[in-house]
Scaffold this active site. Structure first.
Site, short mmCIF file in Angstrom:
data_model
loop_
_atom_site.label_atom_id
_atom_site.label_comp_id
_atom_site.label_asym_id
_atom_site.label_seq_id
_atom_site.Cartn_x
_atom_site.Cartn_y
_atom_site.Cartn_z
N MET A 152 36.66 30.42 27.19
CA MET A 152 36.52 31.37 26.09
C MET A 152 37.58 31.06 25.02
O MET A 152 37.89 31.90 24.19
CB MET A 152 36.65 32.80 26.60
CG MET A 152 35.55 33.13 27.60
SD MET A 152 35.11 34.87 27.66
CE MET A 152 36.62 35.56 28.23
N HIS B 193 43.88 25.39 31.15
CA HIS B 193 42.57 24.81 30.75
C HIS B 193 42.65 23.28 30.73
O HIS B 193 41.72 22.59 31.15
CB HIS B 193 42.16 25.29 29.35
CG HIS B 193 41.88 26.75 29.25
ND1 HIS B 193 42.71 27.63 28.62
CD2 HIS B 193 40.83 27.48 29.71
CE1 HIS B 193 42.20 28.84 28.68
NE2 HIS B 193 41.06 28.78 29.34
N GLY C 293 39.08 27.67 37.18
CA GLY C 293 40.44 27.91 37.65
C GLY C 293 40.43 28.86 38.84
O GLY C 293 39.68 29.83 38.86
N GLN D 193 35.80 35.00 40.44
CA GLN D 193 34.81 34.35 39.57
C GLN D 193 34.40 32.99 40.17
O GLN D 193 33.22 32.66 40.24
CB GLN D 193 35.41 34.15 38.18
CG GLN D 193 34.61 33.21 37.30
CD GLN D 193 35.12 33.19 35.87
OE1 GLN D 193 34.83 34.08 35.09
NE2 GLN D 193 35.85 32.15 35.49
N MET E 93 49.41 31.06 34.15
CA MET E 93 49.02 30.87 32.75
C MET E 93 47.71 31.59 32.48
O MET E 93 46.78 31.51 33.29
CB MET E 93 48.89 29.40 32.44
CG MET E 93 50.23 28.74 32.45
SD MET E 93 50.15 27.10 31.77
CE MET E 93 51.83 26.58 32.10
O1 PAF Z 1 36.78 32.25 32.83
C1 PAF Z 1 36.33 32.35 31.67
O2 PAF Z 1 36.99 31.99 30.69
C2 PAF Z 1 34.94 32.94 31.47
O3 PAF Z 1 34.68 33.96 32.38
C3 PAF Z 1 33.83 31.90 31.48
C4 PAF Z 1 33.71 31.21 32.83
C5 PAF Z 1 34.09 30.86 30.40
C6 PAF Z 1 32.48 32.56 31.18
O4 PAF Z 1 32.47 33.16 29.93
#
Ligand code: PAF
Length: 289
Positions: A30, A37, A148, A154, A185
């Site tokens: 996002m 990242h 991550g 998630q 982070m």
């Molecule tokens: O972890 C994130 O930044 C978000 O939940 C993702 C996986 C990009 C989905 O919008």
């Protein structure tokens, strides 16, 4: 580095790479990219021929509209970081590109994995995550996708979604990167005031305390949680959303703390909610991380 905004351009670039038998690694984000990242992108580069990153602040996963509107953005900085990291393609869709008919009347739900942790306190969040990730998976058509482990729930939910729905994608969980004082982070860290940022290292310090308690044989989750909560609440700016101890595979509450235990927390420092987790293990259990 290719930057594209439309489905058509994305699909044709991917099609050409697939025709050349190039494998595709994908990291959905996002934006407001940080070193955590970048480590997803680096892991992708080590596994796949081409690395694709998406930057899209997904409206359907925010249960709090204010949280969505306040989500930090830095597109120029993000593109520079992607370029420096050697990303091959950045997909920058608009809201209408992902949701041409507005928010779809369609819900994905995994009752077991969503029952606890953020599933309990952020209603509709994982429904929105699964929806957008499935759509992105169809558009990007990757061989590998990188998530991550800071967002462990998630990661597990996506892993399970891919298994159940037969997406031909290997999901890779990438370890959490931490600041010098141990704070995980996160794009949300920039929202902390100086004082809140200082206090936020209560979370890694709480993990150190948890490890000691666990090694000393504390098996009662209630006692364990109470000691950790007292520790966090030593700062008046802290509000605990949850402290939970769950099985790292099923994410179901552990009734007694033995074997492998995922300790997961969500804590507010002022208005900013941070999440983090740590795997606690007895020496004789296998390492799943
Ligand atoms: O972890 C994130 O930044 C978000 O939940 C993702 C996986 C990009 C989905 O919008």
């Amino acid at each position: 580095m290719i930057v594209c905004e439309t489905r058509e351009e994305l699909k044709s670039r991917i099609f050409n790479w697939k025709k050349e038998n190039q494998t595709i690694g994908f990291a959905p984000t996002m934006g407001y990219l940080h070193a955590g990242h970048i480590s997803l992108f680096e892991t992708s580069k080590s596994k796949a021929d081409k690395t694709v990153v998406s930057i899209f602040v997904n409206p359907t996963q925010f249960n709090d509209p204010e949280d969505y509107l306040k989500y930090p953005l830095d597109l120029d900085g993000d593109l520079k970081k992607c370029e420096e990291a050697g990303v091959d393609l950045v997909f920058l869709p608009k809201k209408e590109t992902i949701y041409p008919d507005g928010n779809p009347d369609f819900v994905m739900f995994q009752s077991g994995l969503q029952k606890n942790l953020c599933g309990r306190t952020r209603p509709n969040h994982f429904e929105g995550v699964m929806l957008v990730v499935s759509k992105l998976f169809h558009l990007v058509n990757p061989d590998f996708a990188f998530f991550g482990r800071k967002d462990y729930q998630q990661f597990r939910i996506i892993e399970e979604m891919v298994r159940i729905l037969d997406f031909p994608i290997q999901i890779v969980g990438v370890p959490t990167l931490r600041e010098k004082d141990g704070l995980a982070m996160s794009s949300r860290n920039v929202r902390l005031t100086e004082k809140e940022r200082e206090n936020a290292n209560l979370i890694p310090r709480m993990f150190t305390l948890a490890e000691k308690l666990f090694k000393n044989g504390e098996k009662n989750p209630k006692v364990f949680h109470e000691i950790l909560a007292d520790f966090l609440l030593s700062s008046s700016s802290v509000k605990i959303d949850y402290i939970e101890t769950v099985d790292p595979h099923t994410l179901q509450e552990k009734l007694t703390l033995d074997g492998e235990v995922l300790l997961a927390v969500a804590v507010f420092f002022g208005k900013t909610r941070l999440i983090d987790n740590e795997l606690l293990r007895n020496f004789d259990s296998e390492n799943i991380f």
